[in-house]
Write a protein that holds these residues in place. Structure first.
Motif, PDB file in Angstrom:
ATOM      1  N   ILE A   1       0.842  -1.215   0.000  1.00 16.37           N
ATOM      2  CA  ILE A   1       0.000   0.000   0.000  1.00 16.37           C
ATOM      3  C   ILE A   1       0.870   1.255   0.000  1.00 16.37           C
ATOM      4  O   ILE A   1       0.367   2.366   0.170  1.00 16.37           O
ATOM      5  CB  ILE A   1      -0.961   0.020   1.203  1.00 16.37           C
ATOM      6  N   GLU A   2       2.163   1.044  -0.205  1.00 15.15           N
ATOM      7  CA  GLU A   2       3.093   2.167  -0.138  1.00 15.15           C
ATOM      8  C   GLU A   2       2.783   3.230  -1.182  1.00 15.15           C
ATOM      9  O   GLU A   2       2.876   4.432  -0.909  1.00 15.15           O
ATOM     10  CB  GLU A   2       4.522   1.649  -0.334  1.00 15.15           C
ATOM     11  N   ASP A   3       2.388   2.790  -2.379  1.00 17.90           N
ATOM     12  CA  ASP A   3       2.153   3.740  -3.465  1.00 17.90           C
ATOM     13  C   ASP A   3       0.672   3.920  -3.784  1.00 17.90           C
ATOM     14  O   ASP A   3       0.329   4.425  -4.851  1.00 17.90           O
ATOM     15  CB  ASP A   3       2.886   3.275  -4.730  1.00 17.90           C
ATOM     16  N   VAL A   4      -0.209   3.496  -2.871  1.00 18.47           N
ATOM     17  CA  VAL A   4      -1.637   3.641  -3.149  1.00 18.47           C
ATOM     18  C   VAL A   4      -1.982   5.127  -3.244  1.00 18.47           C
ATOM     19  O   VAL A   4      -1.550   5.937  -2.425  1.00 18.47           O
ATOM     20  CB  VAL A   4      -2.488   2.940  -2.070  1.00 18.47           C
ATOM     21  N   SER A   5      -2.734   5.496  -4.244  1.00 17.61           N
ATOM     22  CA  SER A   5      -3.064   6.901  -4.455  1.00 17.61           C
ATOM     23  C   SER A   5      -4.366   7.268  -3.762  1.00 17.61           C
ATOM     24  O   SER A   5      -5.185   6.403  -3.428  1.00 17.61           O
ATOM     25  CB  SER A   5      -3.184   7.198  -5.952  1.00 17.61           C
ATOM     26  N   GLU A   6      -4.543   8.560  -3.567  1.00 21.53           N
ATOM     27  CA  GLU A   6      -5.789   9.030  -2.953  1.00 21.53           C
ATOM     28  C   GLU A   6      -6.976   8.696  -3.849  1.00 21.53           C
ATOM     29  O   GLU A   6      -8.051   8.336  -3.359  1.00 21.53           O
ATOM     30  CB  GLU A   6      -5.714  10.541  -2.730  1.00 21.53           C
ATOM     31  N   ARG A   7      -6.791   8.765  -5.158  1.00 23.72           N
ATOM     32  CA  ARG A   7      -7.881   8.439  -6.076  1.00 23.72           C
ATOM     33  C   ARG A   7      -8.267   6.973  -5.958  1.00 23.72           C
ATOM     34  O   ARG A   7      -9.462   6.633  -6.004  1.00 23.72           O
ATOM     35  CB  ARG A   7      -7.466   8.771  -7.500  1.00 23.72           C
ATOM     36  N   ASP A   8      -7.274   6.075  -5.790  1.00 26.05           N
ATOM     37  CA  ASP A   8      -7.587   4.653  -5.600  1.00 26.05           C
ATOM     38  C   ASP A   8      -8.470   4.458  -4.372  1.00 26.05           C
ATOM     39  O   ASP A   8      -9.435   3.676  -4.396  1.00 26.05           O
ATOM     40  CB  ASP A   8      -6.302   3.839  -5.449  1.00 26.05           C
TER      41      ASP A   8
ATOM     42  N   VAL B   1      -6.158  -1.227  -3.370  1.00 23.10           N
ATOM     43  CA  VAL B   1      -5.141  -1.472  -4.393  1.00 23.10           C
ATOM     44  C   VAL B   1      -5.621  -2.555  -5.352  1.00 23.10           C
ATOM     45  O   VAL B   1      -5.502  -2.438  -6.577  1.00 23.10           O
ATOM     46  CB  VAL B   1      -3.804  -1.878  -3.739  1.00 23.10           C
ATOM     47  N   ILE B   2      -6.167  -3.639  -4.773  1.00 20.90           N
ATOM     48  CA  ILE B   2      -6.669  -4.741  -5.597  1.00 20.90           C
ATOM     49  C   ILE B   2      -7.831  -4.267  -6.467  1.00 20.90           C
ATOM     50  O   ILE B   2      -7.892  -4.576  -7.666  1.00 20.90           O
ATOM     51  CB  ILE B   2      -7.106  -5.917  -4.697  1.00 20.90           C
ATOM     52  N   PHE B   3      -8.739  -3.506  -5.875  1.00 22.99           N
ATOM     53  CA  PHE B   3      -9.903  -3.005  -6.606  1.00 22.99           C
ATOM     54  C   PHE B   3      -9.481  -2.123  -7.778  1.00 22.99           C
ATOM     55  O   PHE B   3     -10.059  -2.202  -8.877  1.00 22.99           O
ATOM     56  CB  PHE B   3     -10.821  -2.219  -5.673  1.00 22.99           C
ATOM     57  N   SER B   4      -8.461  -1.298  -7.579  1.00 22.75           N
ATOM     58  CA  SER B   4      -8.026  -0.403  -8.661  1.00 22.75           C
ATOM     59  C   SER B   4      -7.530  -1.199  -9.863  1.00 22.75           C
ATOM     60  O   SER B   4      -7.742  -0.817 -11.010  1.00 22.75           O
ATOM     61  CB  SER B   4      -6.930   0.547  -8.163  1.00 22.75           C
TER      62      SER B   4
END
Length: 705
Positions: free
Chosen positions: A138-145, A199-202
């Protein structure tokens, strides 16, 4: 019969006719007709019609149920069969001897195939479940995700925050409105597992209907694959599969030239989507991004695995069956000899490590087959400001330098091509300092202001052996219409346009100043200095002090000289092989045929005169390369060059071939920014470059030491 009886009979007959016509008997008591009579008559007709219609309907229903019932039952339960494709590993890249330079490492992977009518809520449910079984970063998960995930997971809650006017917005607008209703508190309230699910959903949401994406294809553990397979029923569309990644068994060797490949997340470049989609690629397919991976994309991509997927009317995937196994891409075999390449790279690295001047921070070496244009080695090394030595093989094709006297062979060839020099003549010209009005004095390398350099009579071969600048300048002057010299003469009448045109035209026949045809992108053709107002620049062009050339152009130039005047396109591709377990045993799909770009406009006798002049540099006692190659076991021809950069630094170059009579290898060397007395010259290292190719013990030992 009496009259009375006759009248009675007539009356009776008349009455019968009346009864027949009207239905009434005048002799019977008269009754009034009922008023509902006509209504009952119409009702009867209507009842009969209704009965008939019901009868038809019953018959039709019976027909549909009894005769066509099975057909309609099949329609209700109908499914759609669709072909789904999955990428395969790219082809290998091997060297001339079958050594693998680019390979594929198989990877365990978790993939997701999206159904046709899968909603965001469905994918969130699957993502939530999958997040409990696998670990994702989840280190690079974005706010939009996170916003996308929250909206899909809490659609009713978000919609409650919308006004009636917002709820009435178009489909294109309403999702942006929904996203705007997600608060910072909503996001901060998500725990780590929910963020993993986001992250998976994105990744799931990025998949189009019936396309496959990788949820995780790096560091997938055996436990993860086992638990995902075990819970397959609650993870619709999720599968345990295999992926691959590019590996480089020879580490950094020629890494920049081999090129790069996109990841599945990057997919096909956005600016080339139309091009790749038209060729059958999916958005998340990996493609070559540069150099060999890009140049030979069509050969390396392979044939995708295909699956027949059965989908229900609800969009659920009911069955997936492989219909074509697919085939990895073809193997690309290069002309590069990786062992020789590695030895030259080591030698170049040692050279830079020993360099004491910080400006002396680059070295380039190109080796090829002068009879075909096949490249054996492309070596480039550069020292960074912090002292790290890095690969710069691409500098051999896209960096150009003022090359100096190494190109004088092409100037002599220009003299023969234009009739200024003739076979059988001594072609003598006087080497002497040249003083022109408004132009700095011109002299050969041995000129000094102290002794003023006494004039020397030189033939064209001696001019090459001694590297005379003045001989080349006098050829240029003759091209410009001036066939004499007087001290302090004015060059205003010199036709510089003719000089530029003739020299550049004939230089191009040898590959100088034009593309070498190499099968790599971004090749530079050098820098054409143009046509200046200074006559001296046109004269400088004749001895390599004006235009710039790349190391590979110098190699093609000397190769054309070596093989007798045929300019072959340079190339690194040798063969294309079909995929096979043994990389060298695949069937040959394609074999490169040498490509002739042009022949020089010289007779065989004229070109031989030039070749003998280059031979004399190394093999006659007055030649400037004689001492360097003294004792070398193979007969070599070659020419060095020194190009002045400023008052301190110069470029050192060398180009030559071996053996002289039956060329097997052509070499060009460029060392920019050398300092006289401090840096080793390109000519000084030429014997080692050739010695390593021929496995001469003393050079092999020196490399090991």
């Amino acid at each position: 019969m009496g009259q009375h009886d006759q009248n009675k009979r007539k009356l009776h007959k008349k009455n019968e006719e009346k009864i027949e016509k009207s239905g009434y008997d005048d002799n019977q008591p008269k009754r009034r007709a009922p008023i509902w009579g006509p209504f009952l008559s119409r009702l009867n007709v209507m009842m009969i019609a209704i009965f008939v219609l019901f009868a038809v309907l019953i018959l039709r229903l019976g027909y549909l149920q009894l005769v066509q019932g099975d057909m309609f039952s099949d329609l209700v339960n109908a499914t759609e069969t669709t072909i789904v494709e999955e990428s395969v590993p790219r082809g290998l890249i091997i060297d001339a001897n079958g050594v693998v330079m680019v390979d594929n490492e198989p990877l365990q992977a978790i993939s997701y195939t999206r159904g046709q009518q899968v909603s965001g809520e469905d994918m969130v449910a699957t993502a939530n479940a999958l997040a409990g079984y696998i670990a994702v970063s989840i280190e690079d998960v974005s706010e939009r995700d996170l916003q996308d995930y929250f909206v899909a997971a809490n659609t009713d809650l978000i919609n409650d925050r919308l006004t009636e006017e917002e709820l009435a917005a178009s489909d294109d607008e309403i999702y942006s409105i929904q996203l705007s209703k997600v608060t910072d508190e909503d996001i901060s309230g998500l725990n780590n597992q929910q963020k993993e699910a986001a992250v998976i959903f994105s990744k799931m949401n990025a998949a189009s209907a019936l396309s496959t994406v990788f949820i995780k294809n790096e560091e997938v553990t055996t436990e993860e694959t086992a638990v995902v397979a075990e819970h397959a029923q609650e993870l619709p569309g999720v599968n345990v599969t295999m992926d691959w990644q590019r590996t480089y068994p020879l580490d950094s060797l020629l890494r920049s030239l081999l090129g790069g490949v996109t990841s599945t997340e990057e997919g096909i470049p956005s600016d080339l989507q139309s091009y790749y989609l038209a060729k059958g690629y999916a958005l998340n397919d990996r493609v070559g991004t540069s150099y060999l991976e890009l140049e030979y994309e069509d050969l390396l991509r392979g044939s995708k695995t295909t699956y027949e997927t059965e989908v229900s009317q609800d969009g659920d995937i009911l069955r997936t069956e492989q219909t074509y196994e697919g085939e990895m891409g073809n193997t690309i075999q290069l002309s590069i000899d990786s062992e020789y390449q590695a030895e030259l790279e080591q030698y170049a690295t040692q050279y830079l490590e020993a360099a004491t001047d910080e400006a002396n921070n680059q070295i380039y070496i190109v080796a090829s087959d002068p009879q075909t244009g096949e490249v054996y080695a492309l070596v480039g090394k550069r020292k960074t400001d912090d002292g790290e030595i890095i690969d710069d093989a691409l500098g051999t094709i896209n960096s150009s330098f003022i090359s100096g006297s190494v190109v004088k062979g092409a100037t002599i060839a220009t003299g023969y091509a234009t009739g200024l020099l003739e076979v059988g003549s001594d072609n003598v010209k006087t080497d002497e300092p040249l003083y022109f009005s408004g132009t700095p004095v011109k002299g050969s390398w041995w000129f000094t202001s102290n002794n003023d350099s006494a004039p020397r009579e030189l033939t064209d071969k001696q001019a090459l052996a001694l590297s005379s600048n003045i001989y080349m300048i006098k050829i240029a002057m003759a091209l410009g219409g001036i066939n004499y010299y007087e001290p302090n003469m004015d060059l205003a009448g010199l036709d510089t346009d003719a000089i530029y045109q003739q020299i550049r035209s004939h230089f191009a026949e040898f590959g100088l100043g034009v593309s070498t045809g190499i099968d790599l992108e971004n090749e530079s053709t050098g820098i054409n200095g143009g046509k200046t107002d200074q006559p001296g620049n046109a004269l400088d062009l004749a001895f390599g002090q004006f235009d710039t050339y790349t190391p590979i152009q110098l190699n093609q130039y000397i190769s054309t000289m070596a093989n007798g005047g045929t300019r072959y396109a340079m190339h690194v591709l040798d063969k294309v092989l079909a995929p096979a377990e043994d990389t060298t045993e695949g069937a040959v799909v394609y074999e490169y045929e040498p490509t002739v770009l042009n022949h020089v406009s010289l007779t065989d006798e004229e070109l031989q005169e030039v070749r003998e002049g280059i031979w004399s540099v190394v093999n006659t006692s007055e030649g400037l390369g004689y001492s360097i190659f003294s004792g070398f076991p193979i007969e070599v021809a070659g020419k060095s060059g020194t190009a002045t950069i400023d008052d301190v630094y110069e470029n050192s170059t060398w180009a030559g071939w071996a053996p002289y009579d039956d060329p097997e290898i052509a070499v060009s060397i460029v060392i920019p920014n050398t300092k006289a007395g401090v840096a080793t010259s390109a000519q000084a290292i030429a014997p080692a470059v050739l010695g390593l190719y021929y496995n001469i013990d003393e050079y092999q030992q020196a490399l090991e030491d």
